[in-house]
Enzyme design. Structure first.
Site, PDB file in Angstrom:
ATOM      1  N   THR A 288       0.915  -1.204  -0.018  1.00  0.00           N
ATOM      2  CA  THR A 288       0.051  -0.028  -0.046  1.00  0.00           C
ATOM      3  C   THR A 288       1.034   1.248   0.144  1.00  0.00           C
ATOM      4  OG1 THR A 288      -0.137   0.410   2.285  1.00  0.00           O
ATOM      5  CG2 THR A 288      -1.476  -1.188   1.450  1.00  0.00           C
ATOM      6  N   HIS A 289       0.383   2.270  -0.684  1.00  0.00           N
ATOM      7  CA  HIS A 289       1.456   3.472  -0.842  1.00  0.00           C
ATOM      8  C   HIS A 289       2.827   3.013  -1.520  1.00  0.00           C
ATOM      9  CE1 HIS A 289      -1.184   5.316   2.322  1.00  0.00           C
ATOM     10  NE2 HIS A 289      -1.228   4.167   2.631  1.00  0.00           N
TER      11      HIS A 289
ATOM     12  N   SER B 211      17.771  -0.491 -27.191  1.00  0.00           N
ATOM     13  CA  SER B 211      18.125   0.915 -27.148  1.00  0.00           C
ATOM     14  C   SER B 211      19.188   1.246 -28.259  1.00  0.00           C
ATOM     15  CB  SER B 211      18.890   1.371 -25.877  1.00  0.00           C
ATOM     16  OG  SER B 211      19.435   2.333 -26.015  1.00  0.00           O
TER      17      SER B 211
ATOM     18  N   GLN C 250     -19.840  16.563 -37.846  1.00  0.00           N
ATOM     19  CA  GLN C 250     -19.083  15.931 -38.724  1.00  0.00           C
ATOM     20  C   GLN C 250     -17.668  15.716 -37.617  1.00  0.00           C
ATOM     21  OE1 GLN C 250     -18.644  16.809 -43.011  1.00  0.00           O
ATOM     22  NE2 GLN C 250     -16.472  16.968 -42.308  1.00  0.00           N
TER      23      GLN C 250
HETATM   24  N1  ARG Z   1     -19.750  14.436 -43.381  1.00  0.00           N
HETATM   25  C1  ARG Z   1     -21.356  14.682 -42.889  1.00  0.00           C
HETATM   26  C2  ARG Z   1     -21.354  14.417 -41.467  1.00  0.00           C
HETATM   27  O1  ARG Z   1     -20.624  13.703 -41.205  1.00  0.00           O
HETATM   28  C3  ARG Z   1     -22.305  14.169 -43.733  1.00  0.00           C
HETATM   29  C4  ARG Z   1     -23.770  14.711 -43.185  1.00  0.00           C
HETATM   30  C5  ARG Z   1     -23.682  16.289 -44.105  1.00  0.00           C
HETATM   31  N2  ARG Z   1     -25.167  16.604 -43.871  1.00  0.00           N
HETATM   32  C6  ARG Z   1     -25.300  17.996 -44.195  1.00  0.00           C
HETATM   33  N3  ARG Z   1     -26.673  18.452 -43.946  1.00  0.00           N
HETATM   34  N4  ARG Z   1     -24.443  18.739 -44.623  1.00  0.00           N
HETATM   35  O2  ARG Z   1     -21.854  15.137 -40.791  1.00  0.00           O
END
Ligand code: ARG
Length: 428
Positions: free
Chosen positions: A156-157, A279, A323
């Protein structure tokens, strides 16, 4: 770039377009086969409601199958000719089937299309994670069984505390990965719902057979509300990464133990030769680079999680910000799985230096046992504690083996109950 799905290619600034597409096509390579599967199911749904004739559905389905084979063999490359994977699918279908190809997008939006592909990706990767958690737990159980009588210090520790065993140490990780397996199964069930058929987030004026499409894709329920489908982008990804993060936190702790105990000051454990590195300058070195990189993997997932959390600060509905959920998800998930794939062989290949471990258990570490023995014979524990403390240097080594055998409460080193862990693992 090929003609944009929404036209106007000539008008969009090329630099702005490249910025918006970002690394989408590269990321979509991980999602492409799932997008193709979801596209087939969507076409099936369109046939169910008479939007596609049976032969049209068949032709679309065959072309999607061909595209899958071409993608897998490398004959079709998803590259920056396309804005994203979705555009590539529609491009291929119109190239091979003409106008019929363009019917694929009836009643769907890229917004539910990407959600369907990501959802299938998550299910696939979480089922791989579940298998890995199972394999890792089994590897630790086997080492626990082998090391159940092998003495080593318990710390422990990071200070020597009481006698322990390799069995106890290994069984700790076996139980952790059984928990991780259970969590993964629960997470799989939690996100087992179909987002397809919700279009841009508000449904469409077609009687889409959402349940039939969902069944076709093997989901156990619908994600019902179209707006929630868009609001859940990133939310499900977070849960999946939190799930794999648990496994990587345990991996990190284990890697730490290994890098500590392979240090010559301990010399308790040996990493398999094929997992060690040399190494570039010091001929005498044999380094645990692999274990250290495995220790660092949790940080990659944590970084991905931070990015995902930040994408959630949005009002309802689809926003292009979303996205940016793809890169952290895919990077963290793939790196996490690659780490866990190496763990079973690392665990099974560990060699323990029995003598060094045993010699590191000092007689003083029996102090707690002795105090408890006096207390069990009726002495108030605090008095027993003080009496033993006054005599620490006189404790003999003779009772070391007995110390382990007498730890018989469930789970302790004299009674690991590995069969109980094995049964739990088998039931999952
Ligand atoms: N590449 C886009 C994403 O991953 C796809 C969807 C695009 N949709 C849009 N309404 N521009 O979100």
């Amino acid at each position: 770039m090929t003609e944009l799905l929404w036209g106007d290619s000539a008008r969009v600034d090329a630099e702005a377009m490249a910025y918006m597409a970002g690394e989408d096509v590269e990321l979509d390579r991980q999602l492409f086969c799932f997008d193709l599967r979801a596209s087939q199911a969507h076409a099936y749904g369109l046939q169910q409601i008479g939007v596609l004739q049976a032969e049209e559905y068949q032709a679309l389905s065959d072309a999607l199958e061909q595209l899958k084979s071409a993608f897998e063999s490398g004959a079709f490359v998803l590259d920056r000719r396309f804005e994203d994977g979705h555009s590539a699918i529609e491009w291929y279908l119109t190239e091979t089937l003409g106008d019929l190809g363009a019917k694929i997008h009836t009643g769907r939006s890229r917004n539910d299309q990407v959600q369907a592909a990501v959802r299938l990706y998550l299910q696939d990767r979480l089922s791989k994670l579940a298998e890995l958690n199972r394999e890792i737990a089994s590897a630790f159980l086997a080492q626990a069984q082998r090391g159940r009588e092998q003495l080593m210090p318990g710390y422990t520790h990071l200070q020597a505390a009481v006698p322990s065993t390799v069995g106890l140490w290994m069984a700790a990780f076996a139980e952790a990965f059984i928990d991780n397996l259970e969590l993964t199964q629960q997470t799989c069930a939690w996100l087992d719902c179909c987002p397809l058929g919700t279009a841009a987030g508000y449904g469409v004026n077609l009687p889409l057979e959402r349940d039939a499409v969902s069944e076709q894709l093997g989901f156990s329920r619908l994600q019902l509300n179209p707006m929630y489908v868009q609001n859940s982008r990133g939310k499900f990804e977070i849960q999946a990464l939190q799930c794999i993060h648990q496994s990587l936190l345990d991996t990190r702790r284990f890697a730490w133990d290994i890098s500590l105990f392979t240090n010559p000051s301990f010399a308790f454990v040996e990493i398999p030769a094929e997992f060690r590195t040399g190494s570039s300058i010091m001929p005498n070195k044999s380094n645990p680079d692999l274990v250290e990189l495995m220790r660092a993997a949790a940080a990659v997932v944590q970084g991905g999680l931070m990015e995902l959390f930040s994408t959630q600060s949005l009002p309802s509905g689809y926003h292009r910000d979303l996205q940016l959920t793809k890169a952290p998800l895919i990077r963290a998930m793939e790196h996490g799985l690659a780490t866990l794939r190496l763990l079973p062989r690392l665990v099974s290949g560990l060699a323990f230096h029995r003598e060094n471990m045993q010699d590191a258990v000092e007689p003083e570490m029996l102090a707690t046992d002795l105090a408890l023995k006096k207390a069990a014979d009726g002495m108030p524990f605090r008095q027993a504690y003080r009496e033993v403390k006054a005599q620490l240097q006189h404790i003999g080594a003779s009772e070391l083996a007995g110390s382990i055998k007498n730890r018989i409460s469930a789970g302790a080193c004299g009674n690991l109950q590995l069969s109980r862990l094995r049964q739990r693992l088998e039931r999952l």
